[in-house]
Design an enzyme around this catalytic site. Structure first.
Site, mmCIF file in Angstrom:
data_model
loop_
_atom_site.group_PDB
_atom_site.id
_atom_site.type_symbol
_atom_site.label_atom_id
_atom_site.label_comp_id
_atom_site.label_asym_id
_atom_site.label_seq_id
_atom_site.Cartn_x
_atom_site.Cartn_y
_atom_site.Cartn_z
ATOM 1 N N LYS A 13 0.816 -1.230 0.000
ATOM 2 C CA LYS A 13 0.000 0.000 0.000
ATOM 3 C C LYS A 13 0.846 1.276 0.000
ATOM 4 C CE LYS A 13 -2.368 -0.292 3.942
ATOM 5 N NZ LYS A 13 -1.474 -0.746 4.746
ATOM 6 N N ARG A 133 15.201 -3.034 10.795
ATOM 7 C CA ARG A 133 14.155 -2.872 11.824
ATOM 8 C C ARG A 133 14.135 -4.127 12.695
ATOM 9 N NH1 ARG A 133 8.582 -0.497 9.303
ATOM 10 N NH2 ARG A 133 9.434 0.811 7.687
HETATM 11 P P1 AMP Z 1 1.547 1.464 9.099
HETATM 12 O O1 AMP Z 1 2.777 2.202 8.706
HETATM 13 O O2 AMP Z 1 0.305 2.004 8.458
HETATM 14 O O3 AMP Z 1 1.675 -0.002 8.897
HETATM 15 O O4 AMP Z 1 1.337 1.713 10.672
HETATM 16 C C1 AMP Z 1 2.312 1.360 11.616
HETATM 17 C C2 AMP Z 1 1.689 1.263 12.993
HETATM 18 O O5 AMP Z 1 1.134 2.531 13.367
HETATM 19 C C3 AMP Z 1 0.528 0.283 13.130
HETATM 20 O O6 AMP Z 1 0.974 -1.036 13.360
HETATM 21 C C4 AMP Z 1 -0.211 0.866 14.333
HETATM 22 O O7 AMP Z 1 0.458 0.561 15.539
HETATM 23 C C5 AMP Z 1 -0.078 2.362 14.106
HETATM 24 N N1 AMP Z 1 -1.178 2.896 13.284
HETATM 25 C C6 AMP Z 1 -1.067 3.420 12.027
HETATM 26 N N2 AMP Z 1 -2.260 3.811 11.555
HETATM 27 C C7 AMP Z 1 -3.163 3.528 12.539
HETATM 28 C C8 AMP Z 1 -4.574 3.681 12.651
HETATM 29 N N3 AMP Z 1 -5.316 4.177 11.650
HETATM 30 N N4 AMP Z 1 -5.144 3.291 13.819
HETATM 31 C C9 AMP Z 1 -4.417 2.785 14.834
HETATM 32 N N5 AMP Z 1 -3.096 2.597 14.784
HETATM 33 C C10 AMP Z 1 -2.455 2.962 13.643
#
Ligand code: AMP
Length: 189
Positions: A13, A133
């Site tokens: 994504k 990471r």
């Molecule tokens: P991502 O980069 O979108 O995979 O997000 C990394 C981390 O940020 C996720 O595993 C959650 O811990 C937190 N996070 C990101 N977006 C959200 C959201 N819309 N709601 C809750 N936690 C979020």
């Protein structure tokens, strides 16, 4: 164009959101990137969400919703946006609808990035290795995917019912997936 990308971590994504942002001229809005920036800055928000991200859990809706409400109210989002990683719960989806209707806007399309857990896991392990990471362990990755299935997957049905969903098979190469997206969205105006 008001666009939303839905799918698990490791579905590609983020990469596709950047390409869409460039081609269609709308800002890429990623809550994950915003949280990571807050952590890197050592801000109070960063201190609060740091352990939540490290554990693969979700940040509470009220924090996340507030962040997005503020972001979508900025000038550059007037032309539209590509939302990546938000909403992740039914509560966030309802809050997004409410925020958009306040500013007399609505989602145009939801792209659902469909990928098998095994493929997502391999991609995430590869990324953890390449980017050093070390906290992205197999366990945390499995937890993130479980949270996705529990909390976020119900949104696929919601947006399908609303007639907004386009399914994008996301296991192919970056170029092939982007070609599918262009076909679904049409060429930029
Ligand atoms: P991502 O980069 O979108 O995979 O997000 C990394 C981390 O940020 C996720 O595993 C959650 O811990 C937190 N996070 C990101 N977006 C959200 C959201 N819309 N709601 C809750 N936690 C979020």
């Amino acid at each position: 164009m008001n666009l939303l990308l839905l799918g698990p971590q490791g579905s590609g994504k983020g990469t596709q959101a950047q390409r869409i942002s460039q081609l269609y001229g709308v800002p890429h809005v990623s809550t994950g990137d915003m949280f990571r920036a807050a952590i890197a800055d050592g801000s109070p928000l960063g201190d609060r969400v740091g352990p939540i991200l490290a554990a693969g859990e979700l940040v509470p809706d009220e924090l996340t919703v507030e962040l997005i409400r503020e972001r979508l109210g900025r000038d550059d989002a007037r032309s539209g946006f590509v939302l990546d990683g938000f909403p992740r719960t039914l509560g966030q989806a309802a809050a997004l609808d409410a925020s958009l209707s306040e500013i007399e806007r609505a989602l145009d399309r939801v792209l659902f990035f469909d990928v098998d857990d095994a493929v997502a896991t391999e991609r995430l392990l590869g990324r953890a290795r390449d980017e050093g990471r070390s906290d992205d362990t197999r366990e945390v990755i499995a937890r993130r995917l479980a949270v996705y299935h529990e909390q976020t997957e119900p949104l696929v049905h919601r947006y399908h019912e609303q007639g907004l969903l386009a399914r994008i098979p996301a296991e192919r190469s970056v170029d092939e997936v982007f070609a599918e997206i262009r076909a679904a969205l049409g060429e930029p105006a």
